[in-house]
Design an enzyme around this catalytic site. Structure first.
Site, mmCIF file in Angstrom:
data_model
loop_
_atom_site.group_PDB
_atom_site.id
_atom_site.type_symbol
_atom_site.label_atom_id
_atom_site.label_comp_id
_atom_site.label_asym_id
_atom_site.label_seq_id
_atom_site.Cartn_x
_atom_site.Cartn_y
_atom_site.Cartn_z
ATOM 1 N N SER A 115 -20.040 26.505 46.790
ATOM 2 C CA SER A 115 -19.771 26.908 48.172
ATOM 3 C C SER A 115 -18.341 27.396 48.364
ATOM 4 C CB SER A 115 -20.060 25.747 49.124
ATOM 5 O OG SER A 115 -19.211 24.648 48.847
ATOM 6 N N ASP B 232 -16.050 19.239 48.720
ATOM 7 C CA ASP B 232 -15.407 19.208 47.408
ATOM 8 C C ASP B 232 -15.358 20.610 46.816
ATOM 9 O OD1 ASP B 232 -18.017 19.675 46.768
ATOM 10 O OD2 ASP B 232 -18.242 18.002 45.375
ATOM 11 N N ASP C 33 -16.091 22.802 43.268
ATOM 12 C CA ASP C 33 -16.658 22.867 41.923
ATOM 13 C C ASP C 33 -15.796 23.806 41.101
ATOM 14 O OD1 ASP C 33 -19.005 21.224 42.395
ATOM 15 O OD2 ASP C 33 -19.728 22.880 43.637
ATOM 16 N N ASP D 15 -14.733 18.524 41.034
ATOM 17 C CA ASP D 15 -15.537 18.312 39.832
ATOM 18 C C ASP D 15 -15.183 19.413 38.847
ATOM 19 O OD1 ASP D 15 -16.711 16.255 41.176
ATOM 20 O OD2 ASP D 15 -18.633 17.263 41.514
ATOM 21 N N LYS E 281 -27.243 27.439 56.236
ATOM 22 C CA LYS E 281 -27.005 26.130 55.611
ATOM 23 C C LYS E 281 -26.908 25.028 56.661
ATOM 24 C CE LYS E 281 -24.245 25.547 52.129
ATOM 25 N NZ LYS E 281 -23.105 25.558 51.198
ATOM 26 N N TYR F 130 -32.266 20.278 53.291
ATOM 27 C CA TYR F 130 -31.196 20.685 52.375
ATOM 28 C C TYR F 130 -31.018 19.570 51.356
ATOM 29 C CZ TYR F 130 -26.667 22.698 50.935
ATOM 30 O OH TYR F 130 -25.640 23.272 50.230
#
Length: 738
Positions: free
Chosen positions: A101, A112, A114, A166, A227, A236
């Site tokens: 995202s 968060d 990625d 992450d 979303k 979702y």
């Protein structure tokens, strides 16, 4: 780095440029009314926290810059220890890429990041999880550092200056990593290990999506809107069989391809139009699949028979192409298609100035939608064990949904994507628990007044699967439990928080008038997560388990589905697209219904018996009578792949129903053969009652091997240990009365 660096104007794309595998449906330019509606949509999204403040965005960019510098410094240090020439060390490179995202530019407040660490060929994966991990540990801004090296996609998780990140790792077959490296280059995949290919996949898919949409700004705003709508409507969650972030992004991208000049307000409406009429299981493709001759497995139903059974295929655009919706079941697809139809009705009203955008984001009350529910409770004695349990159980709930779908008396099994804290036990023992709720729609049975439905095997097959996985992964501990109970709508208030259960002032159906809102404080669905946890199954419980079970306090005994319930929960607002069923082969008579064969008796988790797989269902002939009624619906039909796709018409086979009381004599009597087993058989004749009880195996007894529950259709778990711990048996037997 944080957002795509694609030079794309805000205006109309070049007319010679076509996106996607078909021509656009409409090239119409936006009107003034469309621009006004788009501005109103932006204002409607703001209260939900989907836009991040500029200050927070700059903070993310700063954190990623620090992380990128750390990676370059670490790779130089590794290069020195491996005696690379000094001239090469200065240019060896290394880089942090983002995906998900954040890379798409649709992340929300507090989401968060990625990230992917790309290193040259002389840097090993073991270096990443040792020396780079230690380097991160030395940074004072880094908190909550943990490595998950044995995961399917190995990852380091951390919180860097308050931002959760992450980090995956990929080692390319390159001597140096240039700053302008384009990960979409398929040649980069040559000679890579499978873990590196998996790690690269997220970045490659995200970058392809951004290059396959006509206007990135319109795409981003539309994706934010969709979303949020999906989260508000509890659809979702990739892990529970709905859609995850990348799947929603690909559906929105396909809509943008079909309407390349449309603005966000129009695209949201067209999104619901396209996918409420999409002829699943025809796949959604953003580009024609390409074969790079690297011998990697790709989604192709012509070659791979199992791909033909995917119900809602949405195919990633980067090689190796994969279906991002593998977990979708017949029930979850039916729920999503129904939501698409309701979204279309609401956006029709919005475009006609009969409603505001806020109506689209009113959350429907799942707990008033059905008359019957299965409540799944997973518990563990410590918080750490509970988190592990929750992760395992949640990843397997789709198996339970699949089991319920195969029951011939069940039309729909709708799992709520949001989990809840479990109710407290009536003793002083500390316990951590999580609860999921599954709405059930029973099938209408013509001419039958009483119907016996046994869900015991469906539940037991699920708990056995979870239990075996927990043992094989060595995470199982005593007092980790799974409990399943049937409850009616009115009994949910005894289990769920009061701010979740909302009663309706009237008994109107959930229709095009829009869903009833829940309190905004009840669920915070603005974050980029699946908003749920998970847990596994129990070995044994004390003899008084029913007395202390947190679900046992509800008075189920004597409850019964009466004539006013109309068996199929006709008063419920079930999706209009029912679960596909096999040809009807049920003979119903007053007070009973026969079944073709009795289900296997339940026992401790065991390896499934070797047997030949069932023959695949024969696809029904294509209905040529359905014709598009308008030019736009005709274009929609042509925008999907051909109807003779290998995936078309594949239906799941229904499992035969439970044996009736008079058929019980035909079943092998496990109760008589398993010495010491504690079990009370229900007196279903003459009672006109439904009971739910818990049955426990003697810890020192094992059921005969030929009487163990068959799980051949779900054999995706390792074989159990030689002496498995006996598992608690959740028995749910219902009598439905007309």
């Amino acid at each position: 780095m944080p957002f795509p660096t694609i030079n794309q104007s805000q205006g109309v794309p070049q007319p010679t440029k076509h996106y996607g595998i078909t021509s656009p449906i409409s090239m119409a330019q936006p009107k003034e009314a469309d621009l006004v509606l788009t501005q109103k949509l932006t204002e409607a999204l703001k209260p939900f926290g989907v836009f991040e403040e500029e200050l927070e965005l700059q903070r993310r960019i700063l954190v990623l810059g620090k992380l990128n510098s750390l990676v370059k410094e670490w790779i130089r240090e590794i290069s020195e220890t491996k005696n690379l020439p000094a001239s090469l060390i200065e240019t060896v490179g290394g880089k942090i890429f983002t995906f998900g995202s954040y890379r798409l530019g649709v992340h929300t407040k507090g989401a968060d990041i990625d990230a992917l660490c790309v290193a040259p060929r002389h840097v090993e994966r073991t270096d990443f999880f040792s020396s780079f991990y230690e380097k991160l540990r030395e940074q004072e801004e880094v908190k909550d550092l943990r490595a998950v090296e044995e995961a399917f996609v190995p990852v380091i998780k951390l919180c860097f200056d308050g931002i959760e990140i992450d980090i995956l790792f990929a080692r390319l077959a390159l001597q140096t990593i240039p700053e302008n490296l384009d990960l979409r280059d398929d040649s980069l995949l040559k000679n890579l290990d499978i873990r590196c290919i998996r790690s690269l996949n997220g970045c490659r898919v995200t970058d392809e999506i951004l290059h396959l949409v006509p206007n990135i700004d319109n795409f981003r705003l539309t994706l934010r809107a969709i979303k949020l709508w999906a989260k508000r409507h509890n659809i979702y969650s990739n892990i529970l069989g709905f859609l995850g972030g990348v799947s929603w992004a690909m559906l929105v991208a396909r809509t943008c391809q079909l309407y390349p000049n449309a603005v966000a307000a129009t695209l949201v409406h067209k999104f619901f139009l396209v996918f409420s009429k999409w002829e699943w299981p025809n796949p959604v493709l953003l580009k024609q699949p390409e074969d790079c001759n690297l011998n990697l497995p790709v989604w192709d139903p012509r070659v791979t028979p199992s791909d033909r059974y995917h119900l809602m295929p949405i195919i990633t655009p980067a090689y190796p192409q994969q279906n991002s919706t593998y977990n979708v079941s017949a029930s979850t697809r039916a729920v999503m298609v129904d939501e698409f139809k309701q979204g279309l009705a609401i956006t029709d009203e919005i475009l006609q100035s009969k409603a505001e955008w806020s109506k689209l984001y009113e959350a429907p009350n799942f707990f008033q939608k059905y008359k019957h529910y299965i409540v799944l409770l997973a518990s563990a004695p410590t918080e750490k064990q509970h988190l592990e349990w929750v992760g395992l159980v949640e990843s397997k709930i789709r198996i339970l949904v699949g089991n319920l779908e195969k029951n011939e008396f069940i039309t729909l099994a709708h799992v709520n994507a949001h989990s809840f804290p479990g109710p407290k036990e009536g003793n002083d023992k500390e316990e951590f628990s999580t609860m999921w709720v599954i709405g059930i729609v029973f099938k209408k049975m013509e001419g039958s007044e009483n119907l016996n439905v046994d869900l015991t095997v469906d539940i037991q097959s699920f708990t056995d699967t979870v239990y075996r996985q927990a043992i094989s992964s060595k995470m199982f501990e005593q007092d980790m439990k799974i409990t399943a109970k049937h409850v009616k709508r009115k009994q949910l208030q005894q289990l769920l928080p009061s701010n979740v259960i909302q009663t309706r002032p009237s008994r109107r159906k959930h229709s095009t008038e829009g869903p009833r809102p829940m309190n905004d404080s009840s669920l915070d669905l603005s974050l980029d997560s699946d908003n749920s946890l998970s847990v596994p199954s129990p070995p044994s419980v004390p003899a008084a388990a029913n007395k202390i079970n947190p679900l046992g306090s509800i008075g189920f005994t004597g409850a019964m589905i009466t004539a006013s319930d109309k068996m199929d929960t006709s008063g419920s607002t079930s999706p209009t697209s029912p679960v596909p069923t096999a040809p009807k082969s049920i003979q119903s008579r007053k007070g009973s219904s026969s079944s073709s064969s009795p289900p296997p008796p339940m026992g401790p988790p065991a390896a499934p018996k070797a047997s030949s797989p069932p023959p695949p269902p024969v696809p029904p002939p294509e209905d040529k009578s359905k014709k598009p009624k308008t030019e736009e619906t005709a274009a929609l039909a042509s925008s999907a792949p051909s109807g003779d796709s290998p995936t078309s018409g594949v239906l799941p086979v229904k499992r035969p129903g439970s044996p009736l009381p008079e058929d019980q004599s035909k079943k092998p009597k496990v109760e008589d053969e398993a010495k010491g087993q504690i079990e009370e058989e229900m007196a279903s004749q003459g009672d006109e009652a439904m009971e739910t009880d818990i049955k426990e195996l003697d810890p020192e007894q094992k059921a005969p091997s030929d009487q163990r529950a068959s799980t051949t259709d779900l054999s995706d778990v390792p074989l159990p240990p030689a002496n498995p711990i006996p598992v608690l048996k959740n028995s749910i037997k219902l009598r439905l009365s007309r």
